[in-house]
Structure formats: C-alpha cells, structure tokens
Design an enzyme around this catalytic site. Sequence first.
Site, PDB file in Angstrom:
ATOM      1  N   GLU C 199       0.832  -1.214   0.000  1.00 35.47           N
ATOM      2  CA  GLU C 199       0.000   0.000   0.000  1.00 35.47           C
ATOM      3  C   GLU C 199       0.860   1.256   0.000  1.00 35.47           C
ATOM      4  O   GLU C 199       0.360   2.352  -0.190  1.00 35.47           O
ATOM      5  CB  GLU C 199      -0.903   0.044   1.246  1.00 35.47           C
ATOM      6  N   ASN C 283      -0.603  -7.338  -3.400  1.00 31.28           N
ATOM      7  CA  ASN C 283      -1.154  -6.577  -4.518  1.00 31.28           C
ATOM      8  C   ASN C 283      -0.084  -5.749  -5.219  1.00 31.28           C
ATOM      9  O   ASN C 283       0.931  -5.400  -4.618  1.00 31.28           O
ATOM     10  CB  ASN C 283      -2.270  -5.656  -4.023  1.00 31.28           C
ATOM     11  N   ASP C 325      -7.424  -5.213  -5.377  1.00 35.54           N
ATOM     12  CA  ASP C 325      -6.603  -5.446  -4.184  1.00 35.54           C
ATOM     13  C   ASP C 325      -6.832  -6.836  -3.595  1.00 35.54           C
ATOM     14  O   ASP C 325      -6.986  -7.005  -2.391  1.00 35.54           O
ATOM     15  CB  ASP C 325      -6.869  -4.377  -3.109  1.00 35.54           C
TER      16      ASP C 325
END
Lengths: 346, 162, 597
Positions: C199, C283, C325
């Site tokens: 992230e 991800n 995601d």
Amino acid sequence: MSMTLPCAHRTRGVGVLAAVVVSWSAAGCASAPTPMLPASQPAAQLASLGWLLTIVGSIVIVIIAVLLIIPALRGWRAGRAGAIPPVHSGDGERWIVIGGIAIPLAILIGVFAVTAATLSRTSHAPTRPRFMIEVTARQWWWQVRYPSPDPQQSFVTANEIHIPVGEPIALRVQSTDVIHSFWVPQLQGKIDVIPGQTNTFWLRADSAGVYRGQCAEYCGIQHAHMAMQVVAQPRAQFESWVAEQRRPAAAPSDSLASAGRVAFEHQACALCHAIQGTGAHGQMGPDLTHVASRLMLAAGTIPNTPGHLAGWIMNSQTIKPGNDMPQMYLEPATLHSIMAYLATLH
Amino acid sequence: MRALVIAGCAVALAAACQRDEGRELPHGMPQGIAVAPVSDTAGGVLPGIHSQVAYGALHNPYTGNVQAERDGRQLFLSYNCVGCHGGRAGGGMGPSLRDSAWIYGNSDADLFATITEGRPNGMPTWGGKIPEDQIWKLISYIRTLRTSGEPDPPPPATQPNR
Amino acid sequence: MLAAACSKEKAAPAVVATGRAPATATGTTFPQPGAGNPGEWTTAGRDYAGTRYSPLDQITTANVANLKVAWTFSTGVLNGHEGQPLVVGNTMYVTTPWPNITYALDLADAHAPAKWALAPPTVSAAKGEACCDVVNRGSAYGDGKIVWNMLDGNTIAADAKTGKQLWKTKLADIDKGETITMAPLIVKNKVFVGVSGAEMGVRGWIAALDLGDGHVVWKAYNTGSDKDVLIGSDFKPFYAFMRGTDLGIKSWPPDQWKIGGATVWGWITYDPETNLIFYGTGNPGAWNPDLRPGDNLWSMTIFARNPETGAAKWAYQMTPHDMWDYDGVNESIVADIDIDGKPRKVLLHAERNGFAYVIDRTNGQVINAEPYVFTNWATGIDLQSGRPKYVPDKMTRQGVIIRNICPSSTGGKDQQPTSWSPRTKLWYIPATNDCMDYEGTAVSYIAGTPYLGADVRMYAGPGGNRGELVAWDPAQGKKVWGVKENFPLWSGTLVTAGDVLFYGTMDGWVKAVDARNGNPLWSFKTGSGVIGNPISYIGPDGKQYIAIYTGVGGWMGAIASANLSPDDPTAALGATGAAPDLKRYTAPGGMLFVFGL
C-alpha cells in the site's frame, strides 16, 4: 463550428462583419492559429463551410439592410415633405411570407444541410487510424499518453502531440475536472472534453509543421493559457521521436546536473512531477522526462528557454496566476543545479 | 431597460470575480518565527506538548474562504493524505480528522504545526516540502468536515445488497 | 548477485555475505515442527504444512461444552492482536503488536510468570507506515532460538531459555514505507522473512536469514528482472502466460515495477518431500489499475522456491492485472488428498479473490478452484489457461465508480488462516461475505506515504451476514456446511483430533463447533474482538489447553482499534463501511486467554 454571425441590427451587423473579416485576415498574417489557414482536409472543409456561412450571411445582411434603408429613406423624405404615405395593410403580406419565411427557411435548411454534411465528413477519418493517443485535459494543461499493447512501450508527455504527416491518428479525450474543449484550428474542429465521458476524434496534418491548439471551452481562471502544440513530422522523424520518448531519463554525467537530479527527487518537485528512470513519480503535474525537448512550457504559455523555465519554477504564479504549481522557494544553487539537470532531459 | 440588463450583468460578473479573489497569492516566506519561552508560570513548566516555536501566533488567512476549502480537498487527495487519514478523513492508518479528538490540538496553530513538523507516530514532515499557503488550504478543508460546507462529503454508509 | 541485490537497499542488513558458511554447527538436527511432540506448537501453523491441526484429543465434541478460562495474560498493548503464541516444552512465547515485545511465560508455574521479556528498542514512527494496524503475526522457534519480526523492519533472534538477544538483522526501511508484520518460518537453519508495504509502493521481497547469526543468505524480489526474482533455468511455470524472460519488468509500464508491491506479509509453508517453500505475494503498487497496464507479474502469485537458494521452481499468478486489491499472500496448506480416486500432492489456498484453489504442489497446476463466498468479478478460473474469466462490468478503472463488486478488497478471506483436518478431510475457511464500490483515482508515488489511488466503500454481501465459517471439501471443490456470522471473520481456525473446530469473532467471542457438521458446542465472550489464531497444547499437568489472543484491530477492525469515524465509510481503505457498528460491540484490548477443561 461556432461561427454564427450575429443577425442583428443593420448597422451593428455591418460593423461586426467588417471587424470579423479584418480580424481573420489579421490573424492569418500573425502567428496565431487560424481556422482560415487550414493544413488538413477536415480543417479545409470546415473553412469552406465557414466561408459559405460568411458569404451567405453577408448577402442576407446586405439584402436586409437594403430593404430597411429604402423604406426608411422614403419615409424620411416623405416626412420632410410633410406627407406620410398611408400604410396599406395587406400589401406587405407577400413580402413577409416569401421574404420573411420561405426564403430564410430555404436558406437555413440549405445551410444546415451543408453544415451537417461537413461535420459528418470531418468527424470520421477517411482511412482507419493507425494508432491512438489519449489526451487528458486538466486545469490548465494537457496530459498526453501514447498507449501501447505492450505496457513497456507506452509513454506520457504533456502539452505537445507529435503525429506523422499525412496519416490519420485517433484521439481519445477525457477530463479529470471540468469541461474543456480540444481545438487545433488548422487541423480539425473542436471536440468537447467532458468529465465522466470519453470522446473520440481524429487528426491528420497534410503538411509538416507546428500547429498550435487551444482549449476552446472556458474552464477556469487560466483557460486562456491552456494551449498545446501539434507537431506533424515525416514518419521517420516521428518514429525517432517516439523512440526517444520511450527511453527513461539518462543519468546525467556532470556533477551539477547529478546534484540537480538529487535535488529534484528530494525537493517538492517529485511530489507532483514524474521523471521516468528516477525516484520521482508524481502524477499531479506534467511528466518531465523529456521536458528539454518540448517547444513551449506551461501549456503553450511561455517558450522553453532557460530564463523562462527558471522563472516558471520560482514563481509560476506571476506567469499563470492561479495555476496548480506553487511558488517554489529554492536556494539559488539548488535552482541552478535543477536547471542543469532539466536541460539534460531531451 | 437595457441599462438595467447591463448593470445586472456587471454585478453578476463582479460577484463571480470575487470568488477568484480568494486565490490569494502567497506573500513570500514568513519572517523568522520567534522562539517561545518554556513556561508562562514563573519558576515552573507546562504539561503537554508546547512547541518551542511560537506557532501560537498563527492564524489561517483562508478562514471562511470557500475556494480555499475546495483547493484544500484537492490537496488532501494530491498529497496522499487520504491514504492515511481515510477517503473523507475518517481515519485509517492515521487518526480520524472528523471527530473531536485531537491528539495534538486543533487550533489553527496546532494544525499548522502538526502538518509542518510531523508527529512522532508517523505523521510526515510536510514543512519545507509544500508551501505554507497549501498547508493553510488543507486546514481550511479540515475545518469543513462534518459541516454542510464539506466539499465531496462521504457517501452513505450502507447500500442494500440483493 | 546477492551483494548487488543487497547494495540496492538504503540500509543494508547487519551482516551480508555471499556464499558464507552457515553459522550453525554442522550436525545440528532440526526437528520438524509438529512432527515430534504433539503437545507443542513451535511454528505459526503448527507444522511446516501449516495445517493448524492439533493431534490432541482430550477435548472432544462431548466435553468441550465444559471448557473454561484457565488463566489469562494481558499483553499491555491495545492494538490488533493477530497471530498466535508458541508453546515449546513448558514455555509459552507471546509476541505483541508494536512495540513487538516477546514474553516467555512459564507454564509450569500456576501464575505463568514471564521467565523473560525482550523489548528491543524501536521507533514509533514505524506505526505510521503500517497500513492495516501495527499487528504482529507471531514468532518461530528453531535450534533453541525464538525469532520474530519487528514492525520497524528488524528481525530479532533471542535465546529461547534466557531471552538474551542473539542477533538482530535490519531488513526493511520505514522511510520507504517498508514494515514487517509476518510470522517468520524456520526451516532447518534458515529463517524466511517477507516485507510488508504494497500500500506504500514498496517493492516486495522475501529473504532467507541464517538462523545462527542472522546474515542474509539470499533475497528474492517479486518484481523486476529474472535475476532479481531468482528465476533461472529451474523455473517451470505450468501455465503459458507466465513463461518468458524478465516478465517482472515487461508486464508493467516502464519503472512501475520498482514501486510495484507484490509484498510477502502472509504465511509461508514448507514441503520436505519436494523441498519447496510456498508463499504468496501481495497486490501490485497502486490500487488504481490504470497506472499499471499489463499483468503486473509477480504480484498475486504463489511461488514455490528452493529454500537453500531461493531459486523459483514454479509460480502461479492468481489475479493478473489486479483491479480489486486481492492480495495473494494467504497461506498455502500442504496436504495430500485423494481427488477422483487418485492421491494428489496439493496446496490448499483460500484466496482473497474468493476462489478456493487446490493446486498441484509439484508443478503449480490448478486442480480445482471454486468460489467459497459470493463472487462476481469473475465467472470462474479457466483451468486450461490458468487465468480468471473476468467480468468486464466489474473491472475497475480511474474516474469511474464500479459498484457491487464481490468480494470486497478484504476478500473472501484475508490473512486469517484456514485449517485442514486429515480426519474429516475438510478445510475450514474463516470467510468474509462483503462487497464494495471501487473507483480508481489519480495518485502520485510519494515515498513513505500510501500509494493507493482508490476510493473504496464496503458493505455486507448477499444475505446480510458479513462472515461465515465455511467447511470446504477440497477434493470436490464444494462447500459442505457453513456457520454464518454477523461480523466478518478475522481470526484463524484450529481443528483438533477431538473433531472440535475453534475460531473467534470480531465482537469478542471464542467459539467451538463440531468439525464434522458445524454444530455449535461452546462459546465464551472475551473482553475484545478476536482476530488471533487459536492454538492447542499440553500443559505441564498433562492436560490439553486452547490459547488465543483477544484484542480487536487489523484492517477490518480498524474502526474499533483506532476509533475511526463511522460516518466516513471510505475510511480505513473502505473497511469502515463493512463494520460501522463494530465500536458498539468491542473496544480495544490485548489479552491472551487460555481455556481448559
């Protein structure tokens, strides 16, 4: 094509007509782009349409002016002689029906048909475009992306579109904020760029050259400074430009430029700008990977010279007040090194 | 009649221009901020976080400026504030800015200090990276949260699912 | 190769060398966890295979109703308590969320006092780089050492008996957004550690440290050139779309792989028979898919690697060009099961994307993959090509809100681990049933800040229950039974030889159901939401105990652990919308509960 002439009071109409003709001619002589100097077939078709509308409109204005002046003169003379000629009701009906309804209707339908046909012809490329460019209009600059099925081959630039001469290319336009309008007068008509919607269009230049484009829909305080350059090049030169754009920025060889690269990555520059091949991945401002190769800066506002670039970096707000680039507070040495680095970004 | 129309247009134009007046240009770097004394009480110290720098004197020049509030929302997105503080500042990695709990205070000066200096639990130091003008605009946006003037308010919480 | 790879890091690990001799004496035996003493729990998943199956059977379906609290221990930390304690001999090892203190509790003493506690110095700034609470998913035991990861990027090894710190290796740099939350896996003399931070635009990697002194033996990135990803001539992916050179660069726009995510924050398992470690990658960097056209290898990928060299043997990318995601980091349980009458060596992988994959662990072929929760982003997985059959209406992009995508980004199942019972032949999946609206937004990569570019709002899926304990038959690829729950399940499962299945709920219940049919047998309401994983062990008194953490948090529990605002459903990366009522049911906590008969 938004060149409807005001159909107004006779004297004002003549004045406007005169002004328009004069300004068009003047514009044609100046460096500003003018739709009356087309460099492509669709622009030529639109220019013809423009002339047709101008001529038809002028004739209509002259006729109406005559029809207004003659009775007015007659009335004036009669008034001076003391006798007002009686008004015969019913006589004018033929004038109204034929001259006021039938003839204008015919003219307008004819003009509409020609306009519709022209717009239809200009909106479709004659042959299938070989590739597509994505243009994203943002306040107040143009992000240009050349996508490719191979993700490694796509690249991003700003405010400058290169196309091969003579070949139609497809354009996909979108906006991230407000309505803009993409207009390169010498090459095509306008296409509105509407947030939430993707419009497709096409461009073709028949001869090599640099054509200036403009945002044609009021989009905020710097709408007037949202221009772009469309550079039409022979195929070979276009391919070499594309190859150059695909390359990431080379690491600079001299120490000042290297210091500039480090400064670029660690100052606020990298928060908004990207330079491929470095740690700068900002997406809010134009991609600067090949900024030194561009003709102009700030969406066609200032020429791309070191003086203008430095002035832009330090205080863009005085050049383009209200734009999203903030005033930068760099030490002179830092600015000097960043300028040296940006100069290497061909 | 015509004069009235022209006058009306002029007034409307003037009103529209007033919105843009809000885009004040920064007035250059502030002068050196004075260092504050450690304590106001003779012979004592103060509990809590009291910055050594006299942020207490600062006041948001964009208070009440709607354009600045909208600009602040855009900056909140551009600088990834949303990533830590949530899509509408409801919190996440960082605390919620919508509620009334403020770890470091919520006066103009406190918010300015938080954004400029960063904070020990992970708030980055934005001072020196982004201009003060933009920090004030962010603070203007933060002030709009949970008010009717909030630009881009949160979507409704739940959606019935088929 | 290793030196070059290491020199790229801003802060190199404490000791780095190529070809350096292992620091553990030759002849040291490394007992397989789980294979020896059934009363111990010496690695996160109990055994190399990660089955979380306990062979203890004192607690049975008949008597579990009598389970009661034996003792508790407050960890002193109020953030989310994912992970599980370990039990080695008569000592229980508890590792807390940040500041990542490890306690060694003396089980032989009724007071369970700490024999030692080690709190290595750390920085609170690390908390600002953790996307999904400052959790720690557990420690590992090997050769007399307890090893765990710190949020700030260090891996610590302490003497299991005395608590003396033996080595500390800095692997991750918080200035780049890197943190470490996962439980390391120890296989013989190696410690496997993976980084968190997709992230934050981190470039994901997995490293192998020498158990003796902590030096990095090898490190494999999950994006970039084949050289960096340790893909060599041994590499044989089963499906054609993963064959090629340098796909970790070519399947991205230029440079995007450098901030490409594909982190390793989940569970690692090991198969001694094929001598492969298995883990999944997270991800791809930015959530906004328009920033990264291409398949984005090797994100969302299960890797099988040789533990000695790190060389990749095969890989399988579950969600090419992710648009939702659906991190691929979930555990891959190593199991031998009979499918269509033939014994198969498989991996059981309940993926974020809603599909329960049964994969041949020798070559990476998907045997079956069926949705274990309501799933509408794909109609299925094409077993010929290995790729999902994407639904165009659910493909997200920048500037457009795509509504009602199921499952949401938290997935059919997030990190909370499944368990596999060789008795019932059932696979127990603590699942989440929710859906989301997702809009890609423009985002700049600013090192140290989140690199997301998505506005997400989650809500309950069809049926209204946000969680379900699914019992799945992997041989047939279908659900056998399920227990619906109000809240998403964020705790792991434990299944025992007594056919009892344990799990916890986000509002604080620890529950036991019959592992054969899901009948509820026992429950206990603890003080805070349960997001940890239950374990079972034999105490010094010879009795069987169940231990589990409570302390709400994690991504799904952020609204309660961090007191977020329920009126912003897009907060906490959208998870606030999934559980806006959680604060009524639980407040932050941090306690170890031990239950016995």
